[in-house]
Write a protein that holds these residues in place. Structure first.
Motif, PDB file in Angstrom:
ATOM      1  N   UNK A  65       0.839  -1.203   0.000  1.00  0.00           N
ATOM      2  CA  UNK A  65       0.000   0.000   0.000  1.00  0.00           C
ATOM      3  C   UNK A  65       0.878   1.259   0.000  1.00  0.00           C
ATOM      4  N   UNK A  66       1.892   1.246   0.837  1.00  0.00           N
ATOM      5  CA  UNK A  66       2.789   2.402   0.918  1.00  0.00           C
ATOM      6  C   UNK A  66       3.549   2.588  -0.398  1.00  0.00           C
ATOM      7  N   UNK A  67       3.983   1.485  -1.000  1.00  0.00           N
ATOM      8  CA  UNK A  67       4.703   1.550  -2.276  1.00  0.00           C
ATOM      9  C   UNK A  67       3.781   2.096  -3.374  1.00  0.00           C
ATOM     10  N   UNK A  68       2.510   1.710  -3.334  1.00  0.00           N
ATOM     11  CA  UNK A  68       1.546   2.232  -4.317  1.00  0.00           C
ATOM     12  C   UNK A  68       1.404   3.747  -4.184  1.00  0.00           C
ATOM     13  N   UNK A  69       1.346   4.206  -2.949  1.00  0.00           N
ATOM     14  CA  UNK A  69       1.214   5.645  -2.715  1.00  0.00           C
ATOM     15  C   UNK A  69       2.448   6.389  -3.227  1.00  0.00           C
ATOM     16  N   UNK A  70       3.624   5.855  -2.935  1.00  0.00           N
ATOM     17  CA  UNK A  70       4.866   6.481  -3.429  1.00  0.00           C
ATOM     18  C   UNK A  70       4.891   6.476  -4.961  1.00  0.00           C
ATOM     19  N   UNK A  71       4.493   5.340  -5.554  1.00  0.00           N
ATOM     20  CA  UNK A  71       4.455   5.229  -7.010  1.00  0.00           C
ATOM     21  C   UNK A  71       3.502   6.265  -7.606  1.00  0.00           C
ATOM     22  N   UNK A  72       2.320   6.379  -7.011  1.00  0.00           N
ATOM     23  CA  UNK A  72       1.342   7.345  -7.510  1.00  0.00           C
ATOM     24  C   UNK A  72       1.858   8.775  -7.384  1.00  0.00           C
ATOM     25  N   UNK A  73       2.544   9.058  -6.281  1.00  0.00           N
ATOM     26  CA  UNK A  73       3.136  10.395  -6.099  1.00  0.00           C
ATOM     27  C   UNK A  73       4.202  10.666  -7.164  1.00  0.00           C
ATOM     28  N   UNK A  74       5.020   9.648  -7.452  1.00  0.00           N
ATOM     29  CA  UNK A  74       6.049   9.803  -8.482  1.00  0.00           C
ATOM     30  C   UNK A  74       5.425  10.049  -9.853  1.00  0.00           C
TER      31      UNK A  74
END
Length: 137
Positions: A65-74
């Protein structure tokens, strides 16, 4: 002429600066895209490890979930950079056009100066030839 040479140097500097900006933005976009891809790979790996792909599942991995959020931010940042890139490319094209105009004016002035010098030299040669002819040489 000296002031135009200064303007040409300034415009060349501006063009180089705009090129650097475009390159930096392109590099940042490429970095963000690469990092987003790496996060996608990590998310898939984590999903495979735990066997859960449904984000709404109560046991879905927090890391994913955290990686998805970082990916979406990127991805959002990369999208914003695409807008900046378009503006920077427009500014670069404008700076190049201004430089070309000034360089063309400089070339025309130099051509006029060469023509004037050639005409003056030819007039001097004609005068010398006329004097030599008058003296019977």
């Amino acid at each position: 002429m000296k002031s135009r040479e200064s303007i040409i140097r300034l415009k060349r500097f501006q063009v180089d600066d705009k090129r650097r900006q475009v390159s930096q933005i392109e590099a940042m976009i490429a970095d963000f895209d690469r990092m987003a891809k790496e996060l996608d790979d990590q998310i898939l790996s984590e999903q495979e490890r735990v066997g859960i792909t449904d984000v709404a599942h109560f046991a879905y991995p927090t890391f994913a979930k955290a990686a998805m959020q970082r990916r979406d931010n990127l991805k959002a940042s990369a999208e914003e950079l695409h807008g900046q890139l378009e503006r920077a490319q427009d500014e670069l094209a404008e700076a190049v056009e201004e430089l070309k105009k000034i360089e063309l004016m400089e070339e025309r002035d130099q051509e006029r100066e060469r023509e004037a010098a050639d005409e003056a030299e030819q007039a001097e040669l004609d005068e010398i030839a006329g004097r030599n002819h008058a003296f019977g040489n």
